[in-house]
Design an enzyme around this catalytic site. Structure first.
Site, PDB file in Angstrom:
ATOM      1  N   ASP A  93      -1.509   6.518   6.463  1.00 32.75           N
ATOM      2  CA  ASP A  93      -2.556   5.595   6.023  1.00 32.75           C
ATOM      3  C   ASP A  93      -2.800   4.618   7.171  1.00 32.75           C
ATOM      4  O   ASP A  93      -1.986   3.739   7.439  1.00 32.75           O
ATOM      5  CB  ASP A  93      -2.085   4.865   4.756  1.00 32.75           C
ATOM      6  CG  ASP A  93      -3.075   3.775   4.301  1.00 32.75           C
ATOM      7  OD1 ASP A  93      -4.114   3.590   4.957  1.00 32.75           O
ATOM      8  OD2 ASP A  93      -2.780   3.127   3.277  1.00 32.75           O
TER       9      ASP A  93
ATOM     10  N   TRP B 257       0.824  -1.212   0.000  1.00 34.47           N
ATOM     11  CA  TRP B 257       0.000   0.000   0.000  1.00 34.47           C
ATOM     12  C   TRP B 257       0.851   1.251   0.000  1.00 34.47           C
ATOM     13  O   TRP B 257       0.528   2.229  -0.680  1.00 34.47           O
ATOM     14  CB  TRP B 257      -0.997  -0.032   1.159  1.00 34.47           C
ATOM     15  CG  TRP B 257      -1.857  -1.261   1.091  1.00 34.47           C
ATOM     16  CD1 TRP B 257      -1.895  -2.296   1.964  1.00 34.47           C
ATOM     17  CD2 TRP B 257      -2.781  -1.600   0.037  1.00 34.47           C
ATOM     18  NE1 TRP B 257      -2.783  -3.257   1.538  1.00 34.47           N
ATOM     19  CE2 TRP B 257      -3.337  -2.859   0.370  1.00 34.47           C
ATOM     20  CE3 TRP B 257      -3.191  -0.973  -1.145  1.00 34.47           C
ATOM     21  CZ2 TRP B 257      -4.294  -3.493  -0.452  1.00 34.47           C
ATOM     22  CZ3 TRP B 257      -4.138  -1.600  -1.953  1.00 34.47           C
ATOM     23  CH2 TRP B 257      -4.664  -2.835  -1.604  1.00 34.47           C
TER      24      TRP B 257
ATOM     25  N   LYS C 109     -12.266  -1.938   7.519  1.00 33.92           N
ATOM     26  CA  LYS C 109     -11.615  -2.794   8.522  1.00 33.92           C
ATOM     27  C   LYS C 109     -12.283  -2.513   9.877  1.00 33.92           C
ATOM     28  O   LYS C 109     -13.251  -3.164  10.211  1.00 33.92           O
ATOM     29  CB  LYS C 109     -10.110  -2.558   8.570  1.00 33.92           C
ATOM     30  CG  LYS C 109      -9.353  -3.428   7.584  1.00 33.92           C
ATOM     31  CD  LYS C 109      -9.265  -2.812   6.214  1.00 33.92           C
ATOM     32  CE  LYS C 109      -8.428  -3.674   5.291  1.00 33.92           C
ATOM     33  NZ  LYS C 109      -8.292  -3.107   3.955  1.00 33.92           N
TER      34      LYS C 109
HETATM   35  C1  LIG Z   1      -3.270  -0.225   4.564  1.00 37.03           C
HETATM   36  C2  LIG Z   1      -4.161  -0.140   3.374  1.00 37.03           C
HETATM   37  N1  LIG Z   1      -4.126   0.955   2.592  1.00 37.03           N
HETATM   38  C3  LIG Z   1      -4.902   1.074   1.491  1.00 37.03           C
HETATM   39  C4  LIG Z   1      -5.762   0.093   1.115  1.00 37.03           C
HETATM   40  C5  LIG Z   1      -6.600   0.281  -0.131  1.00 37.03           C
HETATM   41  O1  LIG Z   1      -7.917   0.571   0.254  1.00 37.03           O
HETATM   42  P1  LIG Z   1      -9.090   0.688  -0.816  1.00 37.03           P
HETATM   43  O2  LIG Z   1      -9.298  -0.653  -1.385  1.00 37.03           O
HETATM   44  O3  LIG Z   1     -10.244   1.162  -0.007  1.00 37.03           O
HETATM   45  O4  LIG Z   1      -8.681   1.678  -1.841  1.00 37.03           O
HETATM   46  C6  LIG Z   1      -5.857  -1.058   1.888  1.00 37.03           C
HETATM   47  C7  LIG Z   1      -6.815  -2.119   1.491  1.00 37.03           C
HETATM   48  O5  LIG Z   1      -6.885  -3.166   2.039  1.00 37.03           O
HETATM   49  C8  LIG Z   1      -5.049  -1.173   3.037  1.00 37.03           C
HETATM   50  O6  LIG Z   1      -5.092  -2.282   3.817  1.00 37.03           O
HETATM   51 MG   LIG Z   2       0.604  -3.790   2.966  1.00 34.89          MG
END
Ligand SMILES: Cc1ncc(COP(=O)(O)O)c(C=O)c1O
Ligand SMILES: [Mg+2]
Ligand SMILES: Cc1ncc(COP(=O)(O)O)c(C=O)c1O
Ligand SMILES: [Mg+2]
Ligand SMILES: [Mg+2]
Ligand SMILES: [Mg+2]
Lengths: 355, 355
Positions: free
Chosen positions: A167, A100, A191
């Protein structure tokens, strides 16, 4: 059969929240109308949005400190872009601790220079880099508090004078932190907060308005703030369910209360992973282990079919590891009861005994 | 009391769809898990997404014609930007028929030159301009098929060789058109399709990939297509409810069947607006009247309190006009029964009789 839901997200939500959400789909606030068929500008929904925004700030201890909470669409993935659009003038600093973070970096690079202060990519992100330096002249520093896929979690955050952006998609509302150290926090709801389809953004207003580019309306935090998170039609149902979950957390005693339970769950599972000779953890350094997502492997592949069969028989759901890691991942978000972790540990022990 | 829901959006949905949606929040597909707590990558949800995408193309008669259907986050408002990001290299042509066209133009201007081919802005958008010329050298032509706020609707579309893009947020799936004349159609779900929080985009693949800019991932239609509308976590619940509504429409006989009922509803109400001396329509030319949103005024302001009281007593919801138009707006989307329109017409007649 009762399920034990270890899914990594979308994931388990409190049973009472699901119950109230289902009722609201049929008849909301005794209006004889569904929650999803009333105007988002109606008194009843505006109250939901206000409550959700207030509860988010309250849980984080950020009320009356210059922060605003928004519930936006687009997921955390759109925030990767929005953060850079709103804050990146010349150069930004990113810590790369997982898939991510990596994706956040990719989007930021479209808008300016990105300095990767450290990365654990070459080790498939099985640890959290430390002892890096955050450049003082960067516009902001970005990190990912919990790496959902790899099962690592930051236990400390750098001291830096530049705005810190985080994030927190997969560990928000799970543990106490001094949230006022962060200038911007974002988290996809799916989550610890609610269903997929809304994203919480908590931003300190004074960091905005400093870039020279013209920001498209939907990507502009300032516009969303001015419109009290209703610049356009919000994702009504996901916001409502998030509000209920935040209320559930408050009734339970807030973050400090849930953190104790989260610690118990993590301890129970990690102790078993360590003790049980059949299993081993994926994360190399124990201090980097995530309390939300525990990644582990079966040492002996031949036991996989038996273990998987036990999981199925016991109603355990969502334990497969992410394809980029393999093995197993037990996601233990706020709504997962300790009892479910005990059920998992019992299975781990019973296959050890050859049962 | 039973409600008659004339809300402009979010708006009425079929009762059977609400029922099934509420059930899915408690127990989806007999999994003993909620729809909103399972992985979006699970077999059960992937099937929902596939069905929704297929049903959308099927209703529009666009299967196997080079089109792709996507369910994205961000609302139609994010599409204002995405359309320009993906298609605007130099110059685009826009028809300005209302607030939403106006906002679409504003975002497009950030990315290139915009030619406004015609506008009814100076008349507060109370008619649809005709006899304009679409420049042959523009990258695309953009229009809004139905103007939710003002109650006008395009009855014909220009013949043009450049790609035609249309915001159909408030009349999609309500009437038969030759949808293959459009290269890109988008629509926020919260009128004829589902709850707020997902947006349908139907795009002809061969118009993509022609601009020279690098498109951020979340704004890039090609990326969403390649990932089958799951580049990131989709808005699970809104997509599911949309799928159910598209299925409901199919069971009912599709667009051609619902169009007949929509015509009856519109005829019933507009006839009364015209006949009844107490009321007058807002739209100046009858041929421009929207069959989805009928805007009208009480000629005598002193009757307002009485009329409003009658509406309340009869369970009529959401009839207030938008603040930029005033008066009343009766939104008669697909799920609104003819019976509800009859109830409204009865009230209009009873206040005429001084009842
Ligand atoms: C830490 C983290 N950041 C970003 C995301 C991406 O989120 P989204 O699918 O809502 O764009 C996730 C998705 O699981 C995540 O776990
Ligand atoms: Mg990750
Ligand atoms: C025709 C039209 N376009 C665009 C929009 C904006 O949609 P959203 O609020 O989903 O961004 C609306 C909202 O009502 C609309 O009616
Ligand atoms: Mg071990
Ligand atoms: Mg309009
Ligand atoms: Mg009249």
């Amino acid at each position: 059969m009762q399920k034990h839901n270890f899914s990594a997200g979308p994931c388990i939500l409190p049973q009472s929240v699901l119950q109230k959400s289902a009722e609201a789909v049929l008849n909301f606030n005794d209006l004889n109308l569904s929650l999803i068929e009333i105007s988002h500008r109606s008194k009843d929904f505006v109250e939901v949005m206000d409550n959700a925004r207030n509860l988010a700030l309250e849980h984080l201890g950020l009320q009356n400190k210059g922060y605003q909470a928004l519930f936006l669409q687009g997921g955390a993935s759109l925030e990767f872009l929005m953060v850079a659009y709103n804050l990146l003038e010349k150069k930004a600093a990113y810590l790369n601790t997982g898939t991510w973070s990596d994706k956040a970096i990719k989007e930021a690079k479209l808008l300016g220079e990105v300095v990767e202060v450290a990365t654990s990519k070459s080790e498939n992100f099985n640890f959290i880099p430390k002892n890096y330096t955050v450049p003082k002249d960067a516009d902001y520093f970005h990190c990912t508090s919990n790496n959902t896929i790899f099962g690592t979690q930051m236990q400390s955050f750098p001291e830096t004078k530049i705005p810190m952006v985080c994030d927190m998609s997969s560990d928000i509302f799970s543990r106490q932190l001094d949230f006022s150290k962060f200038s911007l926090i974002y988290a996809g709801a799916q989550k610890n907060m609610g269903p997929a389809g809304t994203t919480l953004v908590v931003v300190k207003e004074d960091i905005l308005g400093k870039v020279s580019r013209v920001i498209p309306s939907m990507l502009n935090y300032k516009i969303h703030i001015d419109k009290e998170s209703m610049f356009n039609t919000p994702a009504v149902f996901p916001v409502y369910v998030s509000m209920l979950t935040l209320q559930w957390l408050k009734d339970l005693g807030g973050i400090s209360a849930i953190e104790k339970i989260n610690n118990q769950k993590a301890e129970l599972l990690y102790n078993e992973i360590d003790r049980n000779p059949l299993f081993e953890g994926f994360v190399t350094k124990k201090e980097d282990r995530s309390k939300m997502n525990a990644t582990f492997n079966l040492r002996n592949d031949q036991l996989k079919a038996t273990f998987d069969d036990h999981l199925k028989q016991t109603g355990i759901n969502g334990l497969n590891g992410h394809r980029s890691v393999g093995g197993y991942r037990a996601s233990m978000y706020n709504a997962l009861p300790l009892e479910s972790v005990q059920v998992l540990v019992d299975i781990m022990q019973s296959i050890e005994k050859g049962a």
